[in-house]
Design a protein around this motif. Structure first.
Motif, PDB file in Angstrom:
ATOM      1  N   UNK A 101       0.816  -1.207   0.000  1.00 27.64           N
ATOM      2  CA  UNK A 101       0.000   0.000   0.000  1.00 27.64           C
ATOM      3  C   UNK A 101       0.856   1.265   0.000  1.00 27.64           C
ATOM      4  N   UNK A 102       2.077   1.187   0.546  1.00 23.30           N
ATOM      5  CA  UNK A 102       2.955   2.354   0.520  1.00 23.30           C
ATOM      6  C   UNK A 102       3.297   2.794  -0.896  1.00 23.30           C
ATOM      7  N   UNK A 103       3.408   1.835  -1.803  1.00 19.43           N
ATOM      8  CA  UNK A 103       3.847   2.149  -3.167  1.00 19.43           C
ATOM      9  C   UNK A 103       2.696   2.507  -4.095  1.00 19.43           C
ATOM     10  N   UNK A 104       1.437   2.350  -3.642  1.00 18.20           N
ATOM     11  CA  UNK A 104       0.286   2.593  -4.503  1.00 18.20           C
ATOM     12  C   UNK A 104       0.294   4.003  -5.113  1.00 18.20           C
ATOM     13  N   UNK A 105       0.622   5.074  -4.356  1.00 17.80           N
ATOM     14  CA  UNK A 105       0.627   6.402  -4.989  1.00 17.80           C
ATOM     15  C   UNK A 105       1.523   6.487  -6.210  1.00 17.80           C
ATOM     16  N   UNK A 106       2.679   5.842  -6.167  1.00 15.07           N
ATOM     17  CA  UNK A 106       3.586   5.879  -7.314  1.00 15.07           C
ATOM     18  C   UNK A 106       3.012   5.108  -8.497  1.00 15.07           C
ATOM     19  N   UNK A 107       2.400   3.961  -8.214  1.00 17.68           N
ATOM     20  CA  UNK A 107       1.819   3.181  -9.309  1.00 17.68           C
ATOM     21  C   UNK A 107       0.606   3.887  -9.896  1.00 17.68           C
ATOM     22  N   UNK A 108      -0.121   4.676  -9.089  1.00 21.53           N
ATOM     23  CA  UNK A 108      -1.266   5.417  -9.606  1.00 21.53           C
ATOM     24  C   UNK A 108      -0.851   6.395 -10.699  1.00 21.53           C
ATOM     25  N   UNK A 109       0.362   6.916 -10.594  1.00 19.49           N
ATOM     26  CA  UNK A 109       0.847   7.833 -11.627  1.00 19.49           C
ATOM     27  C   UNK A 109       0.902   7.124 -12.970  1.00 19.49           C
ATOM     28  N   UNK A 110       1.360   5.870 -12.977  1.00 17.31           N
ATOM     29  CA  UNK A 110       1.447   5.131 -14.237  1.00 17.31           C
ATOM     30  C   UNK A 110       0.073   4.624 -14.674  1.00 17.31           C
ATOM     31  N   UNK A 111      -0.802   4.334 -13.722  1.00 15.21           N
ATOM     32  CA  UNK A 111      -2.182   4.037 -14.094  1.00 15.21           C
ATOM     33  C   UNK A 111      -2.798   5.233 -14.814  1.00 15.21           C
ATOM     34  N   UNK A 112      -2.540   6.443 -14.282  1.00 18.92           N
ATOM     35  CA  UNK A 112      -3.065   7.653 -14.910  1.00 18.92           C
ATOM     36  C   UNK A 112      -2.513   7.826 -16.325  1.00 18.92           C
TER      37      UNK A 112
END
Length: 371
Positions: free
Chosen positions: A196-207
Motif C-alpha cells: 500500500x505504501x507504493x500505490x501512490x507511485x503506481x497510480x501515476x502510471x495508471x493515470x
C-alpha cells in the motif's frame, strides 16, 4: 482500429514488457557473473530494463481499467490475481525449502557475495506469513520474489477502481497520485501490507495508461507511429542508461521526481507506439501468457544461469559468448515458463481464472486480453 487489431497490439505491448522483465533478471545476475565489456553491457542493459519494465504493466492496467460493479470487480481480481498468487507462492516456498540445501552452496560459490544475502533458510511457516502479508519485495523471502508484483498490482487497481467511480479524467488520477506520493514521502509511513505504501507511485502510471487508452493516437498512421516510437525509445532509452547531463543537476533537483517520471513514461510511450505500428503475433503470445511467465521464469533463470556450470561459463567468456548466453537462457526460460503455463491452463485452468483454453483464440487470429 477494430477491437481485434487493438487487442493484438495491446498484447504485443505486454509481450515486450514481460520480455524486458525476463531479460532484466538475466543481465542483473550477469553483472555479478561477468567482467570487463560484458559486465558493462549487462549493467547498462539492467539500467535500461529496470527503468520502466514494471511501470509498463501498471500503464497497461490503466488502459484497460473501467468502472464496474464492485462484486464483479473483486471477484475478477481475486480469480485472476490472488488465486495464482497464493497457489504459486505456496508451491514456490515448498520447492525452495526442498532445494535450498542443494542449491545454496552452488549459488554462493558461483556468484560470490552477490548470492550470500540471497539465500535464506526461513521456515515454511515464516515464509507463508510473509506471503500472506503481501510485503515480499523487501522481505527475506527469496523463494519467488517476483511475486511482489501481484499484491502491488492488486492494491493499485483496487484504488484505481475507486477513482474510476469518481472520475475517469486521467489528469485527476495524476494529481491524486502525485499528491499522495508527496505525502507518503513527507510523512514516511511504516511499511504497510500489500504494498500500500507504493500505490501512490503506481497510480501515476495508471493515470498515464488512462491517458493512452483515451484513443488520442488512433488516427496516427503506422509509419508516423513507428518513427515517433523509435525516436522516443532511442532518446529516453539513452537517458535511462546514462542519465541526464550533469550540467542540468541543479535544475533537476528542484523538480523532485518529474525527471525520473519523464524517463519512465517516455520509454513506455515509445514501446506503446511501436506496438501499435508493428503488432507481432509471437510477442502477443508472450503478452497473453505474461502473468504465467512472470510467476515461473525465475526458477529456470536461476537454474540455467547460476546453478549449471555451462550457464555461468557464458558470462565468464568473451562479449559475444555473453550475448549468446543471454539469448539462450532467455529463450529456454521463456519456453519452460510457457510450457508450465500451458500445462496449468490445460489441466488446472481455474488457477489463472480461466475456464477454457485461451491461447487457442490467438492462433485463430483473435487475441484475449486481461489486464
Amino acid at each position: 482500429m477494430g477491437a481485434k487489431q487493438r487487442l493484438e497490439w495491446l498484447d504485443t505491448l505486454k509481450g515486450w514488457g514481460i520480455a524486458f522483465i525476463v531479460l532484466g533478471h538475466i543481465v542483473g545476475a550477469g553483472v555479478h557473473l561477468s567482467d570487463g565489456l560484458s559486465q558493462a553491457f549487462c549493467a547498462g542493459a539492467y539500467r535500461y530494463f529496470y527503468a520502466f519494465h514494471v511501470p509498463l504493466f501498471f500503464c497497461v492496467a490503466g488502459m484497460t481499467l473501467r468502472p464496474a460493479p464492485w462484486g464483479r470487480f473483486l471477484y475478477g481480481r481475486t480469480r485472476r490475481l490472488l488465486v495464482p498468487y497464493f497457489v504459486i507462492g505456496v508451491l514456490s516456498v515448498l520447492v525452495y525449502t526442498v532445494a535450498i540445501d542443494f542449491v545454496a552452496p552452488i549459488l554462493q560459490a558461483g556468484g560470490g557475495a552477490y548470492y550470500d544475502d540471497r539465500v535464506t533458510h526461513l521456515s515454511v511457516w515464516a515464509s507463508l506469513k510473509i506471503l500472506l502479508s503481501g510485503n515480499i519485495f523487501w522481505s527475506p523471502l527469496v523463494a519467488n520474489k517476483v511475486l511482489w508484483f501481484i499484491p502491488a498490482l492488486f492494491s493499485a487497481t483496487l484504488v484505481g477502481h475507486c477513482l474510476a467511480h469518481v472520475s475517469q479524467r486521467w489528469w485527476a488520477w495524476l494529481i491524486f497520485g502525485m499528491g499522495a506520493a508527496a505525502l507518503v514521502r513527507w510523512v514516511s509511513l511504516p511499511e504497510l501490507p500489500w504494498c500500500l505504501n507504493s500505490v501512490p507511485y503506481w497510480l501515476i502510471y495508471l493515470a498515464f495508461g488512462v491517458l493512452l487508452g483515451k484513443g488520442a493516437f488512433d488516427r496516427l498512421c503506422r509509419p508516423a507511429a513507428f518513427l515517433l516510437g523509435l525516436l522516443c525509445i532511442v532518446g529516453f532509452g539513452t537517458l535511462a542508461v546514462w542519465g541526464w547531463p550533469d550540467a542540468w543537476a541543479p535544475l533537476l533537483r528542484r523538480l523532485w521526481m518529474l525527471p525520473a517520471l519523464l524517463v519512465v513514461c517516455g520509454n513506455i510511450f515509445g514501446w506503446f507506439l511501436l506496438s501499435r505500428a508493428l503488432p507481432c503475433r509471437p510477442l502477443a503470445v508472450l503478452g497473453i501468457a505474461s502473468l504465467g511467465i512472470m510467476l515461473f521464469h525465475k526458477f529456470p533463470i536461476v537454474f540455467l544461469q547460476s546453478v549449471l556450470p555451462w550457464g555461468r561459463a557464458f558470462f565468464q567468456g568473451g562479449f559475444l559468448t555473453m550475448l549468446a548466453g543471454v539469448a539462450v537462457i532467455f529463450v529456454l526460460s521463456v519456453a519452460l515458463s510457457l510450457l508450465a503455463y500451458c500445462f496449468i491452463l490445460r489441466y488446472f485452468p481455474w488457477l489463472f481464472g480461466k475456464v477454457a483454453w485461451p491461447l487457442g483464440n490467438l492462433f485463430n487470429k483473435e487475441s484475449h486480453h486481461e489486464s
